[in-house]
Each structure stands twice: as structure tokens, then as C-alpha cells.
Design an enzyme around this catalytic site. Structure first.
Site, PDB file in Angstrom:
ATOM      1  N   LYS A  78      -5.364   0.066  -1.935  1.00  0.00           N
ATOM      2  CA  LYS A  78      -3.722   0.476  -2.179  1.00  0.00           C
ATOM      3  C   LYS A  78      -3.190   1.610  -2.332  1.00  0.00           C
ATOM      4  CE  LYS A  78      -0.525  -2.591  -4.640  1.00  0.00           C
ATOM      5  NZ  LYS A  78      -0.311  -3.726  -5.775  1.00  0.00           N
ATOM      6  N   SER A 153       2.305  -7.487  -4.475  1.00  0.00           N
ATOM      7  CA  SER A 153       2.660  -6.592  -3.681  1.00  0.00           C
ATOM      8  C   SER A 153       1.437  -5.763  -3.181  1.00  0.00           C
ATOM      9  CB  SER A 153       3.188  -5.470  -4.993  1.00  0.00           C
ATOM     10  OG  SER A 153       1.682  -5.211  -5.718  1.00  0.00           O
ATOM     11  N   SER A 177      -0.249  -9.920  -7.880  1.00  0.00           N
ATOM     12  CA  SER A 177      -0.169  -8.959  -6.550  1.00  0.00           C
ATOM     13  C   SER A 177      -1.532  -9.104  -5.518  1.00  0.00           C
ATOM     14  CB  SER A 177       0.254  -7.602  -7.103  1.00  0.00           C
ATOM     15  OG  SER A 177       1.516  -7.903  -7.307  1.00  0.00           O
TER      16      SER A 177
END
Ligand SMILES: [Mg+2]
Ligand SMILES: [Zn+2]
Lengths: 494, 482, 100
Positions: A78, A153, A177
């Protein structure tokens, strides 16, 4: 039984590493497999990757040892995990082009285990979102249905694992997330116990809630990656001391394990396909020898309230450092430093991030600390106790990861509160510091993935992975095969 | 109407640890800009703090020395405000649960012993440094660097118990002496190792409620504190006497021009949004930690000074000068113990400190050249009256640059000391014979002439006689003639 | 719970954010909505609940030993800066010259 090289991309991480270690596949072929084969056709539509660089990737592959539990395994991380080789921007304009001068501890551990970082995954800006629509790089799409969101996310890493770019990816989980996009994309997603994975180098959102999480297509790969990453870090004073729990038992079966069935938790508002998947998973666990314990467990929406206060308060402070002085974007025309701050931050942060900074600043500002942040921290203790009494009756509990399947792009962006409420099943784990694991549980008739979530007490990762593996081999999850090198199942492009 | 001032001090003490409060960067002076920086003290995204164990040990040492209540579980908090020299735009400090509370500092003010109550002492990190355009025509830009950012600080806050600028000066002098004695800080105000803000308010004498206070910043010397506080008391008195109200404000003291400037009034006050630092665990102090800190405590300066008075019979003034630093007091004691303590005090206070000042030598340099045993051997000879004054001063001067015992130095420089009575007696007799007038005067009761006669003997000895010995011999011989 | 325009402006100033004049009402309404929702906490009995802390109970402190491995030095420290010169970060003039 060797595979044609162009099938390499379908392999799971453990299986791929085994081939790299014994020389059947070169590190370069292993790392490039996702970028040259059929999977590469997806990226254009899905937009899972925020930064990558073919030359850096090949150099890293050439320099990799070819040894270790993740030998030659390509990993997408990420964009909020610091990496020297790639920009680290949290998908925000305010960090446009920023290159960290250091690697996050989890990145270092991946490399030491033989893995090769192939790029940075798209995300909601500063990990604030549940749909991956709030990104400076444009939304990520769900590979199973490009009109839908992959969740957020950590939507980029989840989608990249789902469509086959990489067998393993790292995300971060502050309120779900990792687990929610895992359920939207049909992959495994683990949020470990708070403090088991170092946060050093993870750009902070809500410090007391954040954990690095793991995406993979197989339970085994989650276990292997967890074993590589978990453990005390001298650079993170909140990491737990002593050895991390041993997850090598992930294939030991679930005979005798008790799983909680919080029957009234999803009575309302949960998609029927998810309820059905939960029922199928429960039956599969029972068939494998686990015992179902019906729980009277109903944390209620006050958890969401506590979560949004704690997360935004901490975020308002954590994000104060983005001011245009030392790194990232700066508004260039300000006459003095104060104006420079305000312009830089107003132009650099997107609307959702600004909304949360304002909420958090308000909650901490004078006169409101006791009423908001302090009360929320106390509510966390209550949530923790509720979990503790539930776990006195069972080893882990089964519940939805999200109330809905992957929703349409644009469906919820206008209503922040509705978006927040969709985290109702995941935030409890962050508030209580306990681990949670999303497990794929089949598809709907429209081929949309359905996931279920398991939560356990602190350090129960071994049990969660045993259950995940039991569902993988014995569940009503026909899409996943049971052999040692399970086949990748292609999402259907629509 | 008569007013009295109420003053509270906030002192920041920079600790002399090797590394910073929350990262492993070295604490050093004089490095190029941003030399000692890392992701943590630069506030880079993703970096996390970890507390320096020595900084906490030093804090405990100070807390115990001042008799504070030590909290077994104290909490770091974030103080949120935007300022360019704060890399994270929050400072990690302590708020409602500080490490140390209460306690007192004993101080002598103008000869009178006082005890000032403290509110708290807590640990925090220092900020970096900013440099602003200073002159018209300078580039419209400020420069920042972060070598100092993250340096461990102790913030010590007094109760509003000081009343005069002299008390403030005495308080700071004593605090500086203490932190040096504890070995936790060099306490040099010019170098910013000890910084002080003062909260000042005035109230009519006899009133117990406090008046509106102002805060003076930038007080970077003890003189500056005294002058800044004096200026602010005067300013507030003028305001009150003219019927105006005092407005809560922050002022800057400009020592060069002895001027106060109002920087900010309450209307633009900060809202620091304190909350517990989630990146750090609760700071736990065990009984073992406290025992270790207690074991590291030296004899406290004021205790030692009192002992110097009672044990060595020194005047309080001497005790205070010699107690100024632990090194000096240690050196003194090594020279004085078992010998002539007052003689040692005289020589160290005047001669040793003069060399230190003239040559700019730190005491360590002196003690390296003239270790205490060497000094002690010298002092013993002086005490035994084996070295006449001028010779002693000469020997002392040689000792600063040359090696060797007193006798070796005398031999090396070809000096023979005529110190013994039998060497001197012929000279004494000779002088008496040569000065019948003064002798007669002495015998007639004008005993002061013995001074003149002593001088004459000294002169004959080439300055190498011991005056006391000469005087004694003269007295003996004169008595014989009387 | 409704937040006034003035309060929104005050909070924005604290956070160093600028809200366009025509957006203040919308932001105030959104924040008010969220705070109404958050008010569900008020109904809870939290009598014996201490605030949660997750960090380890006995965390060892860091030895006071230099860590050269993380030192950046002037060049790397300022490499990502929008403006830097001779190892210093450059910013527009700092007008408030009191560090609180
Ligand atoms: Mg302070
Ligand atoms: Zn540092």
C-alpha cells in the site's frame, strides 16, 4: 509436474517461493510473471497500482537472494508504507512525488525473507475511505465488476491480489481497511493483533488503531507472510514483546475449536448473500469438527461513534506534519509561513481528509476533549470487555466483514455517514486491538465475491488461520481447489 | 497603592544525554545544519518515537534531589501547535500526568534561607532552530534546521512563589548549580542549556487573589531574568497606577536594549489540544528505578555547603564559592581533608580560580596539571610555614606549567628557602642592632614598630623568610632586650 | 449538536485549513450530522471503564546509544524539501516570532 513458465503468475506465494528456492523458477521470472502474463491486461482497467518502475523491479529481482520463506515472491504494498525505491504518497497530492529516505520495518522484513517489492498499491487518500474512490490517482475498480468499488482503503492491494498481479500484498487496517476490501475482492485479508506488526514506516492515520495487514489468495500464504512480519521492533514502542504466536499450525484443522455465532448481529441490514455465505461457512466448520456456540453479541453502533472520534482525533494530529516545509507539496505563493501552511494543506488534502481533520481537531479542541476523545477511549474499554466475555465462550467468532457486497462506484461518496456506518463489523477489532481475518466464501450468481470475517481474542491468529484453512479445503467454496498449489481462479471481466 | 509582584518561573533544562529524547541521533553542538537528523526527529511520515532511558534516569535524579513526588505511571502527551521549528507540528511532552510533582528548591537570597515550592517537572523534546530575516533588504525567507530538535528537556515549573527579581536570580543560580552537581546538564544559559520564562503579575499588598499575568520569554541569562522581570514589574506598576488594566500577553525581552515587546495577547491564544501520545506506552517507573536514581545522587550542593561550614569551619561565602560546581567542591575537599581547610579554601578561591579565569582553563584542566595530592603537598608546606609568601606564590605559578614536587621546583629554579628559625636568627639580631630607634620605640610600648622590623628582616632575607617566623623571632629577641 | 459557522472557522484555523466561504455551511452541516451520530456515546454507562491503552505494559526504554544507521545528514534530510539551501530548509518568513 512442472508448469509452463507463463503459468507462474497463478501460483500462491508459498508455492512460488518453493520453486524459486529449488531453482525451477528464477527470481526474475517469478517477479515479472504478473507483469507480462494475462494479469497485466487488467491493470489498465482496475488501477490497483499507484507507483511501479520496471527497471527498479528488475534490479531488485536481480539483487534478491532467491532464499527465504518468500523467495522471489513479488509483493505490492500500500502507498502508505515507506519504501526507498518507490514514492510514498498515501495517494495524496500533499505528498506528490515524495520519496522516503527509509524503509518501513515490514518492508525490510519482506526483503529479508526473499520477497521483491514490485510497487505501491492504490488507496484512499491517507487510508481514509471504504471504497478507494478518494485517491489522487483515480479510483481503483473491482476486478470482478469494473463498475463496482474494490472496497477500501487498501483497495489497490486487494484488487491486485484478486486479479493476479501478485500473490501477496500489504495493506493497512485502521477500521477494516484490509478486511472489507478483501471481502469485496474475494481474497484473504488479515488484520493482526495490535502491536504484532511494526508500524514503523506506516504513515500514521489513527495510531492506536492502525495495523499493517496481509492480503493473499491462500490461507497458507497469509500464515507464511504473517510469520515473516510479526514480532517486536525496537523502532516501534507499541509492538508487543516476545515471540509472535506460531501460525505454522494453520493446517492443523479445527476439531474441538468453538466458534461464536452472534445470531442477532446481522439480523438487519446485511445482504442476504452474505448471510447465506455465513451459514454455509458455519456448516463447513461444523463438518470439520468445530463447535458452534450461539452468542448474544451486539456491540451496536456506538463502536462506530467511538471509532470516528478516536481515528479522526489522532489523524488530526498525525497529519499536522504535512505542512509543505520538509517534504511534499507546497503552495508557492504565500507571503508568510502561516499562509503557506494553510494554502498548502487546503490544496494538498482532498475533501474527505479535510473533513476528518476538522472533526478530529474539533473533538480535541478545548472544552471537548472529555466529551469526545476521552469518552471514546473509555467506550473502547467497554467494547474490549464485550469481546472478552464473548471469547470466554468461544475461540473465535464468525461474522460479516461488511453489511454489503461491493457497491457501485459513486454510490456512497455523497454521504460520509453512510460510508462510515458500513464499517460497523470491522471497527470492533481495531477498537479492541484484536485480530480479524476475512475469508473468501464463494460468489453470488452475478459472480461477485462474498467474504466472511472471523474475529478472535488477542494473539489468536493461529486459530483464525486454522479456521481459514479448514474453510479453504472443506468449505462450500468451490472456486478454490484443495491441492498444494491451488489454482488461481480468474475473475470474470464484465 | 503599594503593589507586590507574584512571579512563577518555567525553566527548561537541556539534558546532556548522548542521544535525543526519542531517537538515536547524537546531541552535539556545532555540527552543520541538519547533520544529526533522522526520520524520527525530522518528523518524517511513518516514523515513531522511543524514549531514551538515560533522560528518564536524569529526570528521576532531579525529581529526587528536589523532594518531588514521583509518579510511577506518567503519560506522554502531544501538545499540538503549528510552528516551523516543530517537525511534527506537535511536541511530545507531559500534561496532566507528569513524572514529578511538588518538591522544593532551597535558596539563599541576600543572606536569608528560603524554600521555593515547585509545581512539577516533566520530560519533553526540544524544537529545532529557525533563523529569520533580520535587516531590511535581507531575503524574505526563514531558514530551519533540526539538529537540536528532539533534544531531551526537563521542564520545571515553580508555584507562583517568587516575589522579587533577586529571588528569581538566586533561584536560577541554585538550580544551575544543582543540575551541574547532578551531572544531568551543563546548565549554561548562554548556550540555551538552561532557559527561563517568567510569569509576572502584580497585586495590591495584602490581597491574596492573583492579578492578571503576563509571560516573558527569551530570558537567556540570569542577569536577563533579573532585568526582564524588573522591567515588567515596572511596566505593570505604571499601567496599574495610571488606572489601566493589565492584558494577558506574551512578551519578549530584548536584553541588548533592555526592552520588552508585546508579542501576543490572549485573544490569539493557542488551543493545544493535548491528548495522550498514542505512539508511546505509559512511562513506568519501578522502585528499582528509583533506587538506582537515588544511588546516583551526589551530596546535594546545599547540603555540602552546610557541611563545609560545619566541618571545615568555612565562612558561608567560601562554602558557596567552592560549592559552585561538584568538580570544584570535590577538588577542594581532596585538598582540605585532614589539612588546613581554611588555607586550602583561600588558595583555591583566589589563586586556582584566578588561573582558571585568566587562562580560560576549565577546572578539569587545572586538576590534570595539579592533581589534588600535588596541591595538598604544596598547601602542607605552606601551612608548615616552610614557604614564605612570595616564594609560595612563585612555586604555585610554576606548578601550573611544570611538573615536579615543591622541592624539585625550588631546586630547579635555584631557590633556597631560608625558612628555619636558626637560619634567620642571625639576620634578626643584625636588624635589631642596626635599628636602635625602632627597638626603643617598641620597648616603650609602641609595638606596631615590629612591622617595620619584620620588613627589614624580610628584605635582608631576599624575600625568602616566612613573615610569621620572623615576627616570632623578633618578639623573642625583643623580649630578651626589654 | 450543531456547529456554528464561527466554530467551523475556528477549528479550520486551528487545523490550518481554509474553507471557502460558500462551503462553510455545508461543512458545518456535515460535521453537525456526524456529531449528532457520535452523541450515541452519551447514552452509555462508562462508569468503570478506564480509557484504553494498547501499548505493552512493560515496554523497555531505549538505551542511550547513538544509532548511526538512521542518521540522514543535511543532504538526505533536505532531499525532499520544496526549498532548501546549504542543508537548511527554506520557508517564507516566519512572522509570529514567538514559539509557544
Ligand atoms: Mg514545555
Ligand atoms: Zn533523530
Amino acid at each position: 509436474m512442472s508448469r509452463a513458465p507463463n503459468e507462474t503468475w497463478k501460483l500462491g506465494a508459498a508455492a512460488l517461493a518453493a520453486r524459486v528456492r529449488d531453482g525451477r523458477v528464477s527470481v526474475t521470472d517469478a517477479v515479472e510473471s504478473g507483469w507480462v502474463g494475462p494479469a497485466s491486461m487488467w491493470e489498465h482497467d482496475v488501477n490497483a497500482v499507484a507507483h511501479h518502475d520496471a527497471e527498479v523491479r528488475r534490479e531488485a529481482a536481480a539483487g534478491a537472494s532467491g532464499q527465504g520463506p518468500l523467495a522471489g515472491v513479488p509483493v505490492l504494498v500500500k502507498d502508505n508504507l515507506c519504501t526507498v525505491e518507490y514514492p510514498t504518497t498515501c495517494a495524496s497530492r500533499i505528498l506528490a512525488g515524495y520519496r522516503a529516505p527509509y524503509d518501513a520495518t515490514v518492508i525490510r522484513r519482506l526483503r529479508e525473507a526473499g520477497a521483491v517489492i514490485v510497487g505501491k498499491g492504490n488507496m484512499d487518500e491517507f487510508a481514509m475511505g471504504s471504497s478507494n474512490e478518494y485517491s489522487a490517482y483515480g479510483p481503483t475498480r473491482n476486478p470482478f465488476d469494473l463498475s463496482r468499488v474494490p472496497g477500501g482503503s487498501s483497495g489497490g492491494p486487494a484488487a491486485a491480489v484478486a486479479y493476479g498481479l501478485v500473490p501477496v500484498a500489504l495493506g493497512s487496517d485502521t477500521g477494516g481497511s484490509v478486511r472489507q476490501p478483501a471481502s469485496f475482492c474475494g481474497v484473504y485479508g488479515l488484520k493482526p493483533t495490535y502491536g504484532r506488526l511494526s508500524r514503523y514506516g506506516l504513515v500514521a492515520f489513527g495510531s492506536s488503531l492502525d495495523q499493517v495487514g496481509i492480503f493473499a489468495r491462500h490461507a497458507r500464504d497469509v500464515a507464511v507472510t504473517y510469520a515473516v512480519l510479526a514480532g517486536e521492533d525496537g523502532y516501534d514502542a507499541t509492538t508487543r514483546l516476545g515471540p509472535a504466536p506460531d501460525v505454522s499450525t494453520f493446517a492443523a484443522g479445527v476439531k474441538g475449536l468453538r466458534f461464536g455465532w452472534p445470531a442477532n448481529l446481522w439480523a438487519q441490514g446485511v445482504d442476504a448473500a452474505i448471510v447465506a455465505a455465513l451459514e454455509r461457512s458455519a456448516i463447513a466448520l461444523e463438518r470439520a469438527g468445530a463447535v458452534r456456540v450461539v452468542l448474544d453479541f451486539l456491540p451496536g453502533t456506538y463502536g462506530v461513534a467511538a471509532y470516528y472520534l478516536v481515528a479522526t482525533a489522532e489523524a488530526s494530529s498525525n497529519l499536522a506534519r504535512f505542512d509543505g516545509v520538509r517534504y511534499g507539496f507546497r503552495h508557492e505563493e504565500a507571503a508568510d509561513v502561516r499562509a503557506m501552511y494553510t494554502r498548502t494543506r487546503s490544496e494538498g488534502f482532498g475533501p474527505e481528509v479535510q473533513r476528518r481533520i476538522l472533526l478530529g481537531t474539533y473533538a480535541l479542541s478545548s472544552g471537548y476533549y472529555d466529551a469526545y476523545y476521552l469518552k471514546a477511549q473509555r467506550a473502547r474499554t467497554r467494547i474490549r470487555r464485550e469481546f472478552q466475555s464473548a471469547f470466554a465462550q468461544c475461540d473465535f467468532m464468525l461474522l460479516p466483514a461488511a453489511p454489503s457486497l461491493a457497491f457501485k462506484v459513486g454510490e456512497k461518496t455523497d454521504d460520509p455517514l453512510a460510508m462510515y456506518l458500513s464499517d460497523v463489523f470491522t471497527i470492533g477489532a481495531n477498537l479492541a486491538g484484536i485480530p480479524g481475518l476475512t475469508v473468501p466464501a464463494g460468489r453470488t450468481s452475478e459472480n461477485l465475491p462474498v467474504g466472511v470475517q472471523m474475529l478472535g481474542p488477542e494473539d489468536s491468529e493461529p486459530n483464525l488461520l486454522r479456521a481459514a484453512r479448514a474453510l479453504e479445503v472443506g468449505g462450500d467454496v468451490a472456486l478454490l481447489s484443495t491441492d498444494e498449489d491451488p489454482e488461481f481462479v480468474w475473475p470474470t471481466k464484465r | 497603592m503599594a503593589y507586590e509582584a507574584v512571579i512563577g518561573l518555567e525553566c527548561h533544562i537541556q539534558l546532556k544525554t548522548r542521544t535525543k529524547m526519542f531517537c538515536g541521533c547524537e546531541v552535539e553542538f556545532g555540527r552543520p545544519a541538519n547533520w544529526n537528523t533522522c526520520p524520527v526527529c525530522l518528523g518524517l511520515p511513518g516514523a515513531l518515537p522511543r524514549t531514551n532511558i538515560t533522560a528518564i534516569a536524569y529526570a528521576l535524579r532531579l525529581g529526587l534531589a528536589l523532594g518531588c513526588d514521583i509518579r510511577h505511571e506518567s503519560v506522554f502527551a502531544r501538545k499540538n501547535y503549528f510552528y516551523p521549528d516543530m517537525p511534527k507540528n506537535y511536541q511530545v511532552t507531559q500534561y496532566d500526568l507528569p513524572l514529578c510533582e511538588h518538591g522544593t528548591l532551597p535558596v539563599v537570597v541576600e543572606g536569608e534561607s528560603r524554600t521555593f515550592e515547585l509545581m512539577r517537572i516533566h520530560c519533553e523534546e526540544d524544537a529545532g532552530k529557525s533563523f529569520h530575516p533580520e535587516r531590511v533588504g535581507d531575503r524574505r525567507i526563514s531558514r530551519l534546521e533540526f539538529n537540536r530538535a528532539g533534544t531531551p528537556l526537563l521542564e520545571l515549573v515553580t508555584e507562583p512563589v517568587l516575589r522579587t527579581p533577586a529571588e528569581c536570580a538566586a533561584f536560577l543560580t541554585q538550580l544551575r548549580k544543582l543540575v551541574r552537581a547532578l551531572g544531568i546538564s551543563d546548565g549554561d544559559m548562554e548556550k540555551g542549556q538552561l532557559r527561563c520564562d517568567a510569569n509576572v503579575s502584580l497585586r495590591p499588598v495584602g490581597q491574596s487573589a492573583l492579578g492578571v499575568k503576563t509571560e516573558i520569554k527569551n530570558l537567556n541569562s540570569i542577569k536577563g531574568v533579573e532585568k526582564g522581570v524588573t522591567a515588567e514589574i515596572d511596566r505593570q506598576r505604571r499601567e496599574l497606577e495610571s488606572g489601566a488594566r493589565i492584558v494577558q500577553a506574551t512578551l519578549l525581552y530584548d536584553a541588548d536594549h533592555d526592552k520588552l515587546a508585546i508579542m501576543r495577547t490572549k485573544e490569539s491564544a493557542h488551543d493545544y489540544r493535548y491528548f495522550p501520545e498514542p505512539d508511546l506506552p505509559v512511562l513506568r517507573v519501578t522502585d528499582a528505578d528509583l533506587d538506582a536514581a537515588r544511588a546516583a545522587l551526589p551530596e546535594l550542593p546545599w547540603v555540602r555547603e552546610a557541611r563545609f561550614v560545619s566541618q571545615y569551619g568555612l565562612p558561608p561565602y567560601d562554602a558557596a564559592v567552592l560549592g559552585d560546581s561538584r568538580e570544584l567542591a570535590d577538588y577542594y575537599e581532596a585538598c582540605a581533608r585532614g589539612g588546613d581547610a581554611k588555607l586550602a579554601s583561600n588558595w583555591i578561591m583566589t589563586e586556582v580560580l584566578r588561573v582558571r579565569n585568566d587562562r580560560g582553563w576549565p577546572l578539569e584542566k587545572w586538576a590534570e596539571q595539579v592533581p589534588a595530592p600535588r596541591m595538598r603537598a604544596f598547601l602542607d608546606k605552606v601551612a608548615a610555614k616552610e614557604l614564605p609568601g612570595p616564594v609560595a606564590k612563585q612555586v604555585f605559578a610554576w606548578m601550573a606549567d611544570e611538573a615536579g614536587s615543591v622541592d624539585e621546583l625550588l631546586a630547579l629554579h635555584g631557590i633556597q628557602v631560608q625558612g628555619s628559625a636558626e637560619d634567620l636568627r642571625p639576620l634578626v639580631l643584625q636588624v635589631l642592632d642596626e635599628n636602635p630607634g625602632p627597638v626603643a620605640q617598641y620597648l616603650a610600648g609602641k609595638t606596631i614598630t615590629i612591622g617595620y622590623l619584620t620588613g627589614a628582616v624580610m628584605k635582608k632575607s631576599g624575600g625568602q623568610a616566612v613573615p610569621q617566623v620572623v615576627q616570632q623571632l623578633l618578639a623573642e629577641e625583643l623580649a630578651r632586650r626589654g | 449538536m450543531s456547529i456554528s459557522r464561527e466554530e467551523v472557522q475556528r477549528v479550520a484555523e486551528l487545523a490550518r485549513l481554509e474553507i471557502a466561504a460558500d462551503a462553510v455551511d455545508r461543512v458545518a452541516a456535515q460535521l453537525s450530522g456526524i456529531l449528532d451520530f457520535v452523541a450515541t456515546l452519551d447514552a452509555l454507562d462508562l462508569g468503570d471503564c478506564e480509557p484504553t491503552a494498547f501499548a505493552p505494559a512493560a515496554a523497555p526504554l531505549r538505551a542511550d546509544v547513538p544509532d548511526e544507521s538512521r542518521r540522514l545528514g543535511p543532504e538526505r534530510a533536505t532531499a525532499a524539501a520544496p526549498a532548501a539551501e546549504e542543508g537548511y530548509f527554506l520557508v517564507p518568513p516566519i512572522v509570529e516570532n514567538v514559539n509557544p
